[in-house]
Enzyme design. Structure first.
Site, PDB file in Angstrom:
ATOM      1  N   LYS A 104       0.447 -14.387  14.766  1.00  0.00           N
ATOM      2  CA  LYS A 104       0.297 -14.459  13.308  1.00  0.00           C
ATOM      3  C   LYS A 104      -0.529 -15.695  12.992  1.00  0.00           C
ATOM      4  O   LYS A 104      -0.517 -16.676  13.742  1.00  0.00           O
ATOM      5  CB  LYS A 104       1.664 -14.572  12.633  1.00  0.00           C
ATOM      6  CG  LYS A 104       1.673 -14.148  11.194  1.00  0.00           C
ATOM      7  CD  LYS A 104       1.734 -12.626  11.063  1.00  0.00           C
ATOM      8  CE  LYS A 104       1.692 -12.172   9.629  1.00  0.00           C
ATOM      9  NZ  LYS A 104       1.961 -10.733   9.522  1.00  0.00           N
TER      10      LYS A 104
HETATM   11  P1  NAD Z   1      -0.144  -8.565  -0.892  1.00  0.00           P
HETATM   12  O1  NAD Z   1      -0.669  -9.921  -1.058  1.00  0.00           O
HETATM   13  O2  NAD Z   1      -1.071  -7.408  -0.957  1.00  0.00           O
HETATM   14  O3  NAD Z   1       1.027  -8.288  -1.963  1.00  0.00           O
HETATM   15  C1  NAD Z   1       2.146  -9.105  -2.125  1.00  0.00           C
HETATM   16  C2  NAD Z   1       2.805  -8.682  -3.428  1.00  0.00           C
HETATM   17  O4  NAD Z   1       4.024  -9.406  -3.609  1.00  0.00           O
HETATM   18  C3  NAD Z   1       1.962  -8.958  -4.647  1.00  0.00           C
HETATM   19  O5  NAD Z   1       2.132  -7.891  -5.574  1.00  0.00           O
HETATM   20  C4  NAD Z   1       2.571 -10.238  -5.205  1.00  0.00           C
HETATM   21  O6  NAD Z   1       2.317 -10.394  -6.591  1.00  0.00           O
HETATM   22  C5  NAD Z   1       4.018  -9.981  -4.906  1.00  0.00           C
HETATM   23  N1  NAD Z   1       4.878 -11.161  -4.881  1.00  0.00           N
HETATM   24  C6  NAD Z   1       4.661 -12.372  -4.315  1.00  0.00           C
HETATM   25  N2  NAD Z   1       5.717 -13.161  -4.502  1.00  0.00           N
HETATM   26  C7  NAD Z   1       6.645 -12.424  -5.166  1.00  0.00           C
HETATM   27  C8  NAD Z   1       7.942 -12.655  -5.635  1.00  0.00           C
HETATM   28  N3  NAD Z   1       8.541 -13.833  -5.446  1.00  0.00           N
HETATM   29  N4  NAD Z   1       8.590 -11.646  -6.255  1.00  0.00           N
HETATM   30  C9  NAD Z   1       7.997 -10.446  -6.430  1.00  0.00           C
HETATM   31  N5  NAD Z   1       6.771 -10.160  -6.022  1.00  0.00           N
HETATM   32  C10 NAD Z   1       6.105 -11.139  -5.397  1.00  0.00           C
HETATM   33  O7  NAD Z   1       0.669  -8.559   0.496  1.00  0.00           O
HETATM   34  P2  NAD Z   1       1.084  -7.316   1.375  1.00  0.00           P
HETATM   35  O8  NAD Z   1       0.039  -7.115   2.394  1.00  0.00           O
HETATM   36  O9  NAD Z   1       1.497  -6.194   0.483  1.00  0.00           O
HETATM   37  O10 NAD Z   1       2.360  -7.910   2.143  1.00  0.00           O
HETATM   38  C11 NAD Z   1       3.669  -7.883   1.585  1.00  0.00           C
HETATM   39  C12 NAD Z   1       4.682  -8.072   2.702  1.00  0.00           C
HETATM   40  O11 NAD Z   1       4.507  -7.040   3.674  1.00  0.00           O
HETATM   41  C13 NAD Z   1       4.583  -9.374   3.472  1.00  0.00           C
HETATM   42  O12 NAD Z   1       5.875  -9.765   3.896  1.00  0.00           O
HETATM   43  C14 NAD Z   1       3.739  -8.997   4.681  1.00  0.00           C
HETATM   44  O13 NAD Z   1       3.939  -9.871   5.770  1.00  0.00           O
HETATM   45  C15 NAD Z   1       4.301  -7.616   4.958  1.00  0.00           C
HETATM   46  N6  NAD Z   1       3.430  -6.754   5.747  1.00  0.00           N
HETATM   47  C16 NAD Z   1       2.162  -6.440   5.350  1.00  0.00           C
HETATM   48  C17 NAD Z   1       1.396  -5.593   6.123  1.00  0.00           C
HETATM   49  C18 NAD Z   1       0.022  -5.144   5.705  1.00  0.00           C
HETATM   50  O14 NAD Z   1      -0.559  -4.270   6.383  1.00  0.00           O
HETATM   51  N7  NAD Z   1      -0.545  -5.645   4.629  1.00  0.00           N
HETATM   52  C19 NAD Z   1       1.895  -5.085   7.336  1.00  0.00           C
HETATM   53  C20 NAD Z   1       3.191  -5.412   7.710  1.00  0.00           C
HETATM   54  C21 NAD Z   1       3.940  -6.246   6.911  1.00  0.00           C
END
Ligand code: NAD
Length: 418
Positions: A104
């Site tokens: 990561k």
């Molecule tokens: P992103 O940046 O696209 O979206 C994150 C979202 O969470 C946004 O809508 C943001 O406004 C919201 N957010 C942030 N803080 C918040 C809070 N305190 N309360 C409510 N909403 C909040 O990120 P993402 O890619 O969607 O990732 C989200 C999670 O999924 C993370 O934990 C990431 O590690 C995990 N993840 C992502 C992927 C991927 O392919 N993008 C894969 C596996 C895991």
């Protein structure tokens, strides 16, 4: 003091290691990342002054293949968090049985405070700073919070310029025009949908009468909400950094995505519609719904608020959204939790497909990708479910048991070098 994210990840590890009587050497090796890199990232800002940012790339394990994991831009990024996320990537790749270890990366920066040109410069410099340890056979980065296909395109271009050739297979989650894969952007949310429907099927629940709340409306949350709404579920609440949006009759998710897409930071600021009231993120977590999908950040359901969570099904789209003591409380209440390493594995599965396509320079159509994704996720889901049923353990414990055994086997077969 509350536990750090890495401490929580190790707690889960220790519990599973104990359960499977993992030998001492494997325990020592698997508890510690293989490599930790901290870098300084100087950026010339648009007004001419120089700003210094801190970045990380952690490689937790390469026992089963090249390291794999996303890159996060966030003001709270720190070494502990990146180590935790790298460790989870190792278990995730092992659980869904793809030939990767875990890594990561991240930069401590609030990207909303930078112009696009500053972000490009930051991305290019960070890429060069971690370049000595990444590569198509060593470590393949991907997007995470606040990074996306554009970021991956800038990284790919940086490496390609330095090498004097177009390098397709070193980053995944790239734009389609730069060797990206169809279906990659939606893959994590699609996987969350597959797990949610899988759970409803196990409990013979009617999809159309299922109510769902989704925390986080980014890449993972918005796609999961959209796909589940299209399957007929009622999405009654979603939230992002601007707070929560609630309609007991069901939200118009497609309209909300359109609204967010019009905002430069893709947030729901200013969204209004008939029947929609504003709630806090905390309230969203405790709504009386059938399924809760935490798809934002880590440590959202903890000892303090777990007792108030009313959903029967929790599908962890985010990494580490439920702490261990939070999880224990939820289990005592009879909730079923699909752990993060299973629920959000769709992203890394299609990243694997992207890498395979880039290496072969031969691209699949979207149906093939979605079919293969569904196959791998359903296999992993069934494996975890059966294991949990057989041993009368949680899905988390079952998933960890399967993953740890696979990583341990690889370590034992390779032996300790030299
Ligand atoms: P992103 O940046 O696209 O979206 C994150 C979202 O969470 C946004 O809508 C943001 O406004 C919201 N957010 C942030 N803080 C918040 C809070 N305190 N309360 C409510 N909403 C909040 O990120 P993402 O890619 O969607 O990732 C989200 C999670 O999924 C993370 O934990 C990431 O590690 C995990 N993840 C992502 C992927 C991927 O392919 N993008 C894969 C596996 C895991």
């Amino acid at each position: 003091m509350s536990k750090t994210f890495y401490e929580i990840v190790l707690e889960h590890f220790d519990e599973a290691a104990e359960k499977i009587h993992l030998d001492h050497d494997c325990r020592v090796l698997m508890r510690q990342p293989e490599r930790e890199l901290t870098v300084s990232v100087p950026v010339r800002m648009d007004d001419g002054h120089l700003e210094m940012f801190t970045g990380y790339r952690i490689q937790h394990s390469s026992s089963r293949g090249p390291c794999k994991g996303g890159i996060r831009y966030h003001q709270d990024v720190n070494l502990d968090e990146v180590k935790a996320l790298a460790t989870l990537m190792t278990w995730k790749c092992a659980l869904v049985n793809i030939p990767y270890g875990g890594a990561k990366g991240g930069v401590k920066v609030d990207p909303t405070k930078l112009s696009e040109r500053e972000l490009v410069r930051l991305t290019r410099r960070y890429t060069v700073m971690i370049l000595p340890i990444i590569g198509p056979r060593k470590d393949i980065p991907a997007p995470d919070i606040n990074t996306n296909e554009d970021t991956m395109g800038w990284m790919m271009d940086t490496v390609s310029m330095l090498q004097g050739q177009t390098v397709l297979d070193m980053f995944t989650g790239k734009p389609i025009s730069l060797g990206g894969s169809l279906g990659r952007r939606e893959a994590t949310g699609r996987g969350v949908m597959i797990c949610t429907l899988g759970l409803l099927k196990k409990f013979r629940r009617d999809v159309a009468s299922t109510t769902i709340a989704v925390q986080g409306f980014g890449n993972v949350g918005s796609v999961a909400a959209d796909l589940l709404a299209k399957k007929g579920c009622k999405i009654v609440a979603v939230s992002d950094v601007t707070g929560g949006y609630y309609n007991p009759k069901g939200l118009n998710v497609a309209e909300m995505i359109e609204h967010a897409n019009r905002h430069p930071f893709k947030i729901l600021e200013g969204y209004e519609a008939d029947g929609v009231s504003r709630i806090s993120n905390e309230e969203l977590l405790t709504l009386d719904v059938d399924a809760l999908l935490p798809c934002a950040m880590e440590r959202q359901i903890v000892k303090r608020n777990a007792q108030d969570v009313r959903a029967k099904f929790i599908v962890s789209g985010a990494n580490g959204p439920v702490s261990k003591d939070g999880e224990d409380i939820l289990h005592d209440k009879g909730a079923i939790i699909v752990p993060d390493i299973l629920a959000n594995s769709g992203g890394v599965i299609v990243s694997y497909f992207e890498w395979v396509q880039d290496i072969q320079v031969f691209f699949w159509n979207e149906d093939q990708i979605n079919q293969q994704l569904e196959r791998l996720m359903n296999e992993a889901f069934e494996h975890v479910w059966e294991h949990a049923e057989k041993d009368k353990i949680s899905m988390r414990a079952a998933a960890y048991t399967i993953a740890l055994r696979r990583v341990a086997r690889a370590i034992q077969q390779r032996r300790i070098f030299p």
